[in-house]
Scaffold this active site. Structure first.
Site, PDB file in Angstrom:
ATOM      1  N   HIS A  91       0.826  -1.213   0.000  1.00  0.00           N
ATOM      2  CA  HIS A  91       0.000   0.000   0.000  1.00  0.00           C
ATOM      3  C   HIS A  91       0.860   1.263   0.000  1.00  0.00           C
ATOM      4  CE1 HIS A  91      -3.265  -2.698   0.866  1.00  0.00           C
ATOM      5  NE2 HIS A  91      -2.678  -3.096   1.981  1.00  0.00           N
ATOM      6  N   HIS A 117       5.443   6.410   6.737  1.00  0.00           N
ATOM      7  CA  HIS A 117       5.137   6.004   5.362  1.00  0.00           C
ATOM      8  C   HIS A 117       4.654   7.234   4.602  1.00  0.00           C
ATOM      9  CE1 HIS A 117       1.238   5.698   7.469  1.00  0.00           C
ATOM     10  NE2 HIS A 117       0.809   6.254   6.356  1.00  0.00           N
ATOM     11  N   HIS A 119       2.179   8.981   1.170  1.00  0.00           N
ATOM     12  CA  HIS A 119       1.048   8.902   0.231  1.00  0.00           C
ATOM     13  C   HIS A 119       1.377   9.840  -0.931  1.00  0.00           C
ATOM     14  CE1 HIS A 119      -1.533   6.861   3.231  1.00  0.00           C
ATOM     15  NE2 HIS A 119      -0.842   7.592   4.096  1.00  0.00           N
ATOM     16  N   GLU A 130      -3.013  13.547   1.378  1.00  0.00           N
ATOM     17  CA  GLU A 130      -4.307  13.112   1.907  1.00  0.00           C
ATOM     18  C   GLU A 130      -5.071  14.307   2.447  1.00  0.00           C
ATOM     19  OE1 GLU A 130      -3.588   9.368   4.285  1.00  0.00           O
ATOM     20  OE2 GLU A 130      -4.575   8.736   2.426  1.00  0.00           O
ATOM     21  N   HIS A 143       3.521  10.498   6.832  1.00  0.00           N
ATOM     22  CA  HIS A 143       2.898  10.238   8.133  1.00  0.00           C
ATOM     23  C   HIS A 143       3.885   9.522   9.048  1.00  0.00           C
ATOM     24  CE1 HIS A 143      -1.389  10.321   6.226  1.00  0.00           C
ATOM     25  NE2 HIS A 143      -0.915  11.523   6.475  1.00  0.00           N
ATOM     26  N   THR A 224      -6.036   6.526   7.926  1.00  0.00           N
ATOM     27  CA  THR A 224      -6.576   6.795   6.586  1.00  0.00           C
ATOM     28  C   THR A 224      -6.570   5.534   5.725  1.00  0.00           C
ATOM     29  OG1 THR A 224      -4.418   7.442   5.723  1.00  0.00           O
ATOM     30  CG2 THR A 224      -5.780   9.185   6.674  1.00  0.00           C
ATOM     31  N   THR A 225      -6.219   4.413   6.319  1.00  0.00           N
ATOM     32  CA  THR A 225      -6.276   3.115   5.633  1.00  0.00           C
ATOM     33  C   THR A 225      -7.055   2.154   6.524  1.00  0.00           C
ATOM     34  OG1 THR A 225      -4.201   2.425   6.690  1.00  0.00           O
ATOM     35  CG2 THR A 225      -4.027   3.424   4.513  1.00  0.00           C
TER      36      THR A 225
END
Ligand SMILES: *[C@@H]1O[C@H](CO)[C@@H](O)[C@H](O)[C@H]1NC(C)=O
Ligand SMILES: *[C@@H]1O[C@H](CO)[C@@H](O)[C@H](O)[C@H]1NC(C)=O
Ligand SMILES: *[C@@H]1O[C@H](CO)[C@@H](O)[C@H](O)[C@H]1NC(C)=O
Length: 341
Positions: A91, A117, A119, A130, A143, A224-225
């Site tokens: 992801h 991680h 995005h 995000e 994040h 958010t996942t």
């Protein structure tokens, strides 16, 4: 004997094929596009359709200054003397931070770092943050995920509990080359496919934070996942950091969501969730709203100018009538302008 061996191999192959074709339908499999995309996350993960979801759009209607939002302290963030695991989890690209790294100053609890991680978007549409600010996406977002180590023994115990998690979010914009972020990006080629890991030299993680980290947005939200647990105390830094166009492109093109041997590889792009409904919540800010203040100042200035011009016109009208009283208004104009400067 050879026949039975062949049959076993065949059965194994069928089993494997069934497992891998069944896999996308199952709980642990979620994506950002297609039938397992974010609209269907809540089928397997009810919290994703529930309350306090993240990310959100940060816009002036919901912002409220809070003088109690003091600067956070980032302790043990310099992990230069450690080796860290960089992983492609299918992801995102994730750096495990199982070191003695924590935040102090959040609701009087200590929050220990678990992982960081990113995005991002894709090379044709590099708007992959995000959180958005007044509807505007940034290029990417970092994040740094922490859990409440005062109340819970580890990340998984904390993740679905009250006051369980705290995430620091850094908005990323295109600009000059960023040597700190390259300490992650320069290793992407070693974790191109899902499940791959690389051991990378540690560095001072505080260098990933933007200027003025004392200026931030704070609100109560969620992961958010999936499983979208509504247990996250968010700190979104006001100022973005910059990375170069080439660095962003490397992030957007290096990685795959799929295993190395997957016959239908999927590029790891657009791994950001859409902004969520905000309902009754407020976002607290540690800084005075610069934009609002300048709008207010411009308004005051505008009114002063209109007033000054009106007085001047009025005076001119009077003096045309041959009235020397106009002089009286002069100090009044000066006073008016001075009061609002
Ligand atoms: C996936 O879920 C289905 C039921 O939804 C189950 O029958 C199947 O065994 C699961 N497959 C895997 C690989 O877990
Ligand atoms: C971080 O730690 C390394 C080695 O432990 C040291 O050389 C370096 O000066 C430290 N950096 C900062 C900013 O403290
Ligand atoms: C990195 O991964 C290895 C092997 O998977 C594991 O033994 C080690 O504890 C991990 N290190 C960190 C810092 O997570």
């Amino acid at each position: 004997m050879p026949r039975r061996g062949g049959l076993a191999v065949l059965l194994l192959a069928i089993l494997r094929a069934q497992l891998s074709s069944a896999a996308p339908l199952n709980g642990s499999k979620w994506t950002y596009v297609g039938s397992t995309g974010e609209k269907s996350w809540s089928k397997k993960y009810p919290s994703c359709g529930g309350l306090l979801q993240s990310p959100i759009d940060l816009h002036s209607d919901i912002l409220q200054y809070d003088a109690s939002l003091v600067p956070l302290q980032f302790q043990g963030y310099n992990v230069s003397n450690k080796l860290l695991n960089l992983t492609n989890d299918g992801h995102s690209v994730r750096l495990n931070l199982n070191a003695d790294m924590h935040i102090q100053g959040l609701h009087s609890h200590q929050y220990r770092a678990e992982q960081l991680h990113l995005h991002w978007g894709n090379r044709n549409d590099p708007r992959g943050s995000e959180h958005t600010v007044s509807g505007k996406h940034f290029a990417a977002e970092l994040h740094i995920v922490h859990y409440n180590s005062d109340l819970y023994p580890d990340f998984s115990a904390a993740s679905d509990k009250p006051e369980g998690l705290a995430v620091l979010a850094v908005l990323i914009e295109i600009g000059s080359f960023n040597p700190a972020y390259d300490k992650i990006f320069s290793h992407l080629q070693h974790v191109r496919y899902k499940g791959q890991q690389a051991s990378v030299p540690g560095f001072n993680v505080e260098e990933l934070l933007p200027e003025r980290p004392d200026e931030y947005y704070r609100y109560q939200g969620s992961l958010t996942t999936p499983p979208c647990s509504p247990t996250v105390l968010w700190t979104v830094f006001r100022n973005p950091v910059h990375i170069s166009q080439e660095q962003l492109l490397a992030l957007e093109t290096a990685l795959y969501c799929t295993h190395v041997d997957d016959p239908s590889p999927r590029e790891m792009v657009n791994n950001f969730r859409q902004v969520q409904k905000f309902d009754e919540r407020l976002v607290y800010i540690s800084f005075r709203k610069g934009v609002i203040l300048s709008v207010a100042l411009a308004g005051v200035l505008g009114i002063s100018i209109v007033a000054a011009v009106s007085i001047w016109l009025f005076r001119r009208k009077k003096s045309k009538r041959g009235d020397s009283k106009g002089v009286i208004y002069k100090p009044a104009i000066k006073k008016e302008a001075g009061a609002h400067a």
